[in-house]
Design a protein around this motif. Sequence first.
Motif, PDB file in Angstrom:
ATOM      1  N   VAL A 283       0.835  -1.204   0.000  1.00 15.35           N
ATOM      2  CA  VAL A 283       0.000   0.000   0.000  1.00 15.35           C
ATOM      3  C   VAL A 283       0.866   1.249   0.000  1.00 15.35           C
ATOM      4  N   ILE A 284       2.128   1.099   0.408  1.00 17.09           N
ATOM      5  CA  ILE A 284       3.093   2.199   0.384  1.00 17.09           C
ATOM      6  C   ILE A 284       4.420   1.658  -0.126  1.00 17.09           C
ATOM      7  N   ILE A 285       4.988   2.337  -1.092  1.00 20.60           N
ATOM      8  CA  ILE A 285       6.391   2.102  -1.449  1.00 20.60           C
ATOM      9  C   ILE A 285       7.134   3.349  -1.003  1.00 20.60           C
ATOM     10  N   LEU A 286       7.916   3.211   0.051  1.00 23.51           N
ATOM     11  CA  LEU A 286       8.560   4.357   0.688  1.00 23.51           C
ATOM     12  C   LEU A 286       9.797   4.742  -0.115  1.00 23.51           C
ATOM     13  N   ASP A 287       9.635   5.762  -0.956  1.00 23.41           N
ATOM     14  CA  ASP A 287      10.739   6.192  -1.816  1.00 23.41           C
ATOM     15  C   ASP A 287      11.907   6.717  -1.002  1.00 23.41           C
ATOM     16  N   ARG A 288      13.095   6.578  -1.563  1.00 25.28           N
ATOM     17  CA  ARG A 288      14.320   7.086  -0.941  1.00 25.28           C
ATOM     18  C   ARG A 288      15.077   7.960  -1.942  1.00 25.28           C
ATOM     19  N   TRP A 289      15.712   8.977  -1.409  1.00 20.07           N
ATOM     20  CA  TRP A 289      16.483   9.910  -2.226  1.00 20.07           C
ATOM     21  C   TRP A 289      17.814  10.195  -1.548  1.00 20.07           C
ATOM     22  N   ASN A 290      18.816  10.478  -2.345  1.00 18.74           N
ATOM     23  CA  ASN A 290      20.093  10.983  -1.847  1.00 18.74           C
ATOM     24  C   ASN A 290      20.240  12.430  -2.305  1.00 18.74           C
TER      25      ASN A 290
END
Length: 296
Positions: A283-290
């Motif tokens: 239900v959530i794909i927790l995006d990640r960023w640098n």
Amino acid sequence: MLSFKKIEQSDINELKKYYDYDECMGCDTNLLNAYLWRNEYNIKFAFYDDTIVKVYCNPDESVWGYCMPTGKNIKGALEEVFKDAEERNGNLQIVMLTNGNRAMLETMFPGKFDYVRSPENQDYIYTSRDLATLAGKRFHAKRNHISKFYRTYTDTRFETLSDSNITDALTVAKLWCAENDTDPEASSEITAIREMCDLKDEYNVKGAVLYVDSKPVAMTLGSEISPKVYDINFEKALREYDGVYAVINNEFAKTLTQYEYINREEDMGLEGLKKSKLSYNPVIILDRWNAIPKKR
């Protein structure tokens, strides 16, 4: 410079209070997780004005990635991070940012950073109800897979983790290593699993072992991120038992219904693992960023 030190067991509960907010859903905010992987990823923490900064270090102890500070003075801590990076080696990279972290960083320091998505580090998050019930057309294939498992293997039993079956859980993990050409005695993952089992009573560690014909064939271990999110830290099974991962996943989820969400962590950039995690309909794909400073 900021004074970083490796997390110790006595730090876990003290640091945990800094991650006590509603948006805290990622496995990187699980302090037990940080402790278990402290050596593998050289994870360290520093304090600044009742705010903590987590970093990942290289083998030579240089910092390769700062995490978003958390606490009462985030902007002040970030300014200290900028100074710290400059004094060390000029390598400023803020990693593992969620979309919320990214927005906050950009608001505080507009135009300072470029943002690079890190898909191999995104978390897959599910409702506990979905994983426990597998209801509806979306999970038709999963239910069939589980039914086939129970038709094929008639002598099965599922046990939640206890002192009496920890050895069996470790046995599964070691057999999994052998299947995957990994020396269990040299495996950092086995070390972390063993350590997590030792800490089960102190840190609300839950787990389970699945048996076929009295042989342990699957294991899982998890820990709490927050009162509403549970983290599946480890899940291992023997590949010869078709459907075994679906079964251990489903049976363990049935024991976690007091939590709203279950975080099954990242796919590490492995296509097969990504496909598996997507098949459970997160239900959530927790995006990640640098965040990397813009070149001027």
